[in-house]
Design an enzyme around this catalytic site. Structure first.
Site, PDB file in Angstrom:
ATOM      1  N   ASN A 155       8.073  -5.682  -0.890  1.00 51.57           N
ATOM      2  CA  ASN A 155       7.989  -4.582   0.064  1.00 51.57           C
ATOM      3  C   ASN A 155       6.517  -4.515   0.470  1.00 51.57           C
ATOM      4  OD1 ASN A 155       7.841  -2.266   1.540  1.00 51.57           O
ATOM      5  ND2 ASN A 155       8.997  -0.993   0.097  1.00 51.57           N
ATOM      6  N   GLU A 198      12.924  -9.330   1.433  1.00 57.54           N
ATOM      7  CA  GLU A 198      12.129  -8.185   1.890  1.00 57.54           C
ATOM      8  C   GLU A 198      12.911  -6.900   1.597  1.00 57.54           C
ATOM      9  OE1 GLU A 198      12.169  -8.129   6.162  1.00 57.54           O
ATOM     10  OE2 GLU A 198      10.432  -6.792   6.301  1.00 57.54           O
ATOM     11  N   HIS A 254      12.772  -2.547   2.110  1.00 56.07           N
ATOM     12  CA  HIS A 254      12.164  -1.296   2.571  1.00 56.07           C
ATOM     13  C   HIS A 254      13.011  -0.149   2.075  1.00 56.07           C
ATOM     14  CE1 HIS A 254       9.325  -3.417   4.973  1.00 56.07           C
ATOM     15  NE2 HIS A 254      10.316  -4.176   5.422  1.00 56.07           N
ATOM     16  N   ALA A 309       3.142  -0.901   4.786  1.00 54.74           N
ATOM     17  CA  ALA A 309       2.593  -0.920   6.158  1.00 54.74           C
ATOM     18  C   ALA A 309       2.163  -2.319   6.594  1.00 54.74           C
ATOM     19  CB  ALA A 309       1.433   0.059   6.264  1.00 54.74           C
ATOM     20  N   TYR A 325      10.930   8.820   1.436  1.00 58.13           N
ATOM     21  CA  TYR A 325      10.896   7.804   0.374  1.00 58.13           C
ATOM     22  C   TYR A 325      11.523   8.259  -0.947  1.00 58.13           C
ATOM     23  CZ  TYR A 325       7.756   5.622   3.715  1.00 58.13           C
ATOM     24  OH  TYR A 325       7.225   5.062   4.857  1.00 58.13           O
ATOM     25  N   ARG A 373      13.107   4.034  12.741  1.00 55.54           N
ATOM     26  CA  ARG A 373      11.851   4.791  12.761  1.00 55.54           C
ATOM     27  C   ARG A 373      10.998   4.414  13.988  1.00 55.54           C
ATOM     28  NH1 ARG A 373       9.298   4.839   6.927  1.00 55.54           N
ATOM     29  NH2 ARG A 373       8.019   6.420   7.972  1.00 55.54           N
ATOM     30  N   PRO A 433       0.787  -1.228   0.000  1.00 52.90           N
ATOM     31  CA  PRO A 433       0.000   0.000   0.000  1.00 52.90           C
ATOM     32  C   PRO A 433       0.823   1.285   0.000  1.00 52.90           C
ATOM     33  CG  PRO A 433      -0.182  -1.145   2.101  1.00 52.90           C
ATOM     34  CD  PRO A 433       0.486  -2.083   1.148  1.00 52.90           C
ATOM     35  N   ASN A 434       0.343   2.221  -0.780  1.00 54.85           N
ATOM     36  CA  ASN A 434       0.883   3.584  -0.874  1.00 54.85           C
ATOM     37  C   ASN A 434       2.196   3.691  -1.646  1.00 54.85           C
ATOM     38  OD1 ASN A 434      -1.266   4.827   0.670  1.00 54.85           O
ATOM     39  ND2 ASN A 434      -0.399   3.751   2.428  1.00 54.85           N
ATOM     40  N   ARG A 493       4.619  10.911  -2.056  1.00 51.37           N
ATOM     41  CA  ARG A 493       4.461  10.549  -0.657  1.00 51.37           C
ATOM     42  C   ARG A 493       5.747  10.829   0.127  1.00 51.37           C
ATOM     43  NH1 ARG A 493       4.783   4.271   1.291  1.00 51.37           N
ATOM     44  NH2 ARG A 493       4.054   4.900   3.314  1.00 51.37           N
TER      45      ARG A 493
HETATM   46  C1  DQA Z   1       8.200   0.969   3.896  1.00 47.18           C
HETATM   47  C2  DQA Z   1       8.282   1.187   5.398  1.00 47.18           C
HETATM   48  C3  DQA Z   1       6.936   0.926   6.055  1.00 47.18           C
HETATM   49  O1  DQA Z   1       7.023   1.108   7.456  1.00 47.18           O
HETATM   50  C4  DQA Z   1       5.910   1.899   5.522  1.00 47.18           C
HETATM   51  O2  DQA Z   1       4.636   1.637   6.079  1.00 47.18           O
HETATM   52  C5  DQA Z   1       5.853   1.914   4.038  1.00 47.18           C
HETATM   53  C6  DQA Z   1       7.096   1.810   3.267  1.00 47.18           C
HETATM   54  C7  DQA Z   1       9.513   1.347   3.183  1.00 47.18           C
HETATM   55  O3  DQA Z   1       9.658   0.968   2.024  1.00 47.18           O
HETATM   56  O4  DQA Z   1      10.377   2.014   3.754  1.00 47.18           O
HETATM   57  O5  DQA Z   1       4.795   2.105   3.445  1.00 47.18           O
HETATM   58  O6  DQA Z   1       7.954  -0.396   3.632  1.00 47.18           O
END
Ligand code: DQA
Length: 144
Positions: A73, A97, A99, A76, A22, A106, A9-10, A17
């Site tokens: 990835n 994985e 990020h 959230a 990011y 964080r 998501p997002n 964003r």
């Molecule tokens: C994320 C880190 C997550 O905590 C966050 O909710 C994201 C992006 C990252 O790529 O740094 O949406 O996965």
């Protein structure tokens, strides 16, 4: 060799964003980087992004018997989704994985990764470069 690259998501809003966290590159740039890295390494790439947990679970299930490696990835859902963890464990496809940000530095609620428990490796805090490294690492891992 075929990889599935999953973004949660997002991440479709990359660029817009929280660019201080990011970066300024958008989701299309991320897709280009993943496709190019795969192409240069003789890997077939399938890219999938969804804002919906169940759709991500479906994509993982549908990878069974078709996909050699997963780069994920979960965004959230990393910190909440046992369903994504269970799906990764069910198909048992080697997974990495990623990020974009360094989640270890964080908020407290980002300190647990459920999906990460089913992954062979994690890259964080490298920006989009983390995806490139994940693809290369997975290729190497599968070649061994
Ligand atoms: C994320 C880190 C997550 O905590 C966050 O909710 C994201 C992006 C990252 O790529 O740094 O949406 O996965």
């Amino acid at each position: 060799m075929k990889f599935l690259i999953i973004n949660g998501p997002n991440l479709n809003l990359l660029g817009l964003r929280e660019p201080d966290i990011y970066g300024k590159q958008d989701y299309a740039a991320l897709c280009d980087l993943c496709r190019q890295t795969c192409e240069e390494n003789g890997i077939e790439a399938e890219l999938f992004q969804s804002n919906h947990e169940g759709a991500i679970v479906d994509a993982i299930q549908q990878a069974y018997g078709r996909i050699d490696g997963i780069v994920i990835n979960p965004a959230a859902y990393t910190h909440t989704s046992i369903a994504i963890l269970d799906a990764l464990k069910a198909v048992a496809i080697p997974a990495v994985e990623v990020h974009i940000s360094d989640v270890s530095k964080r908020e407290d609620f980002r300190q647990i990764s459920y999906a990460g428990k089913a992954c062979q490796k994690t890259y964080m805090g490298l920006g989009l470069e983390g995806y490139r490294q994940a693809i290369l690492w997975l290729k190497d891992y599968l070649g061994k």
